[in-house]
Write a protein that holds these residues in place. Structure first.
Motif, PDB file in Angstrom:
ATOM      1  N   UNK A  61       4.974  -3.867  -7.914  1.00  0.00           N
ATOM      2  CA  UNK A  61       5.073  -3.170  -6.861  1.00  0.00           C
ATOM      3  C   UNK A  61       4.829  -1.592  -7.641  1.00  0.00           C
ATOM      4  N   UNK A  62       5.487  -1.235  -8.375  1.00  0.00           N
ATOM      5  CA  UNK A  62       5.559   0.141  -8.987  1.00  0.00           C
ATOM      6  C   UNK A  62       4.268   0.341  -9.531  1.00  0.00           C
ATOM      7  N   UNK A  63       3.568  -0.760 -10.128  1.00  0.00           N
ATOM      8  CA  UNK A  63       2.341  -0.407 -10.616  1.00  0.00           C
ATOM      9  C   UNK A  63       1.215  -0.236  -9.613  1.00  0.00           C
ATOM     10  N   UNK A  64       1.286  -1.062  -8.689  1.00  0.00           N
ATOM     11  CA  UNK A  64       0.593  -1.173  -7.568  1.00  0.00           C
ATOM     12  C   UNK A  64       0.668   0.549  -6.820  1.00  0.00           C
ATOM     13  N   UNK A  65       1.834   0.794  -6.500  1.00  0.00           N
ATOM     14  CA  UNK A  65       2.026   2.142  -5.969  1.00  0.00           C
ATOM     15  C   UNK A  65       1.467   3.245  -6.864  1.00  0.00           C
ATOM     16  N   UNK A  66       1.360   3.164  -8.134  1.00  0.00           N
ATOM     17  CA  UNK A  66       1.067   4.024  -9.035  1.00  0.00           C
ATOM     18  C   UNK A  66      -0.468   4.165  -8.958  1.00  0.00           C
ATOM     19  N   UNK A  67      -1.170   3.578  -8.755  1.00  0.00           N
ATOM     20  CA  UNK A  67      -2.662   3.349  -8.392  1.00  0.00           C
ATOM     21  C   UNK A  67      -3.117   4.109  -7.147  1.00  0.00           C
ATOM     22  N   UNK A  68      -1.929   4.486  -6.144  1.00  0.00           N
ATOM     23  CA  UNK A  68      -2.397   4.781  -5.028  1.00  0.00           C
ATOM     24  C   UNK A  68      -1.632   6.366  -4.851  1.00  0.00           C
ATOM     25  N   UNK A  69      -2.553   7.442  -4.978  1.00  0.00           N
ATOM     26  CA  UNK A  69      -1.985   8.757  -4.937  1.00  0.00           C
ATOM     27  C   UNK A  69      -1.050   9.297  -3.740  1.00  0.00           C
ATOM     28  N   UNK A  70      -1.071   7.989  -2.725  1.00  0.00           N
ATOM     29  CA  UNK A  70      -0.355   8.526  -1.610  1.00  0.00           C
ATOM     30  C   UNK A  70       1.315   8.501  -1.851  1.00  0.00           C
ATOM     31  N   UNK A  71       1.622   8.014  -2.970  1.00  0.00           N
ATOM     32  CA  UNK A  71       3.044   7.816  -3.514  1.00  0.00           C
ATOM     33  C   UNK A  71       3.557   8.891  -4.449  1.00  0.00           C
ATOM     34  N   UNK A  72       4.354   9.657  -4.074  1.00  0.00           N
ATOM     35  CA  UNK A  72       4.820  10.374  -5.015  1.00  0.00           C
ATOM     36  C   UNK A  72       5.532   9.763  -6.405  1.00  0.00           C
TER      37      UNK A  72
END
Length: 122
Positions: A61-72
């Motif tokens: 999940x953290x890696x997937x979120x890191x690829x999306x600039x929407x997440x701080x």
């Protein structure tokens, strides 16, 4: 899409919802899909859908979120910590709490700067 301050209220709600679904023993992919379906903005819905697809493909999940600039970055780091410690739902709640404090601080700063601006304009 870059992280926008205007997304803070939506991110707070999303992380609280995701944490609640995980606490209710929803599988992560189903919880992400549900949150994507309830996202208030198209940008957040798109980011969550992409994260869901990446998690379905086996990415953390953290890696997937890191690829999306929407997440701080702070939220990504907390998510990574929650994944490794087995306390993901708790850390998502903490992330929402931190984002709320950040949002409140910005509101307070804005209010504090408004009064002098009004006085200077008079």
């Amino acid at each position: 899409m870059n992280f926008q301050r205007g997304l803070l209220p939506d991110l707070i709600l999303t992380f609280r919802s995701l944490a609640a679904l995980l606490e209710a023993r929803f599988p992560l992919v189903d919880a992400l899909d549900e949150c994507a379906g309830q996202a208030a903005t198209r940008d957040l819905q798109s980011a969550l859908s992409t994260v869901c697809s990446r998690v379905t493909a086996g990415q953390a999940l953290s890696d997937a979120m890191a690829a999306e600039p929407a997440f701080p970055q702070l939220v990504i780091a907390l998510t990574r910590t929650g994944e490794s410690s087995g306390t993901l739902s708790r850390t998502l709640i903490q992330a929402a709490d931190i984002l709320e404090l950040k949002q409140e601080g910005r509101r307070n700063l804005s209010a504090a700067l408004t009064y002098p601006a009004v006085i200077m304009g008079v």
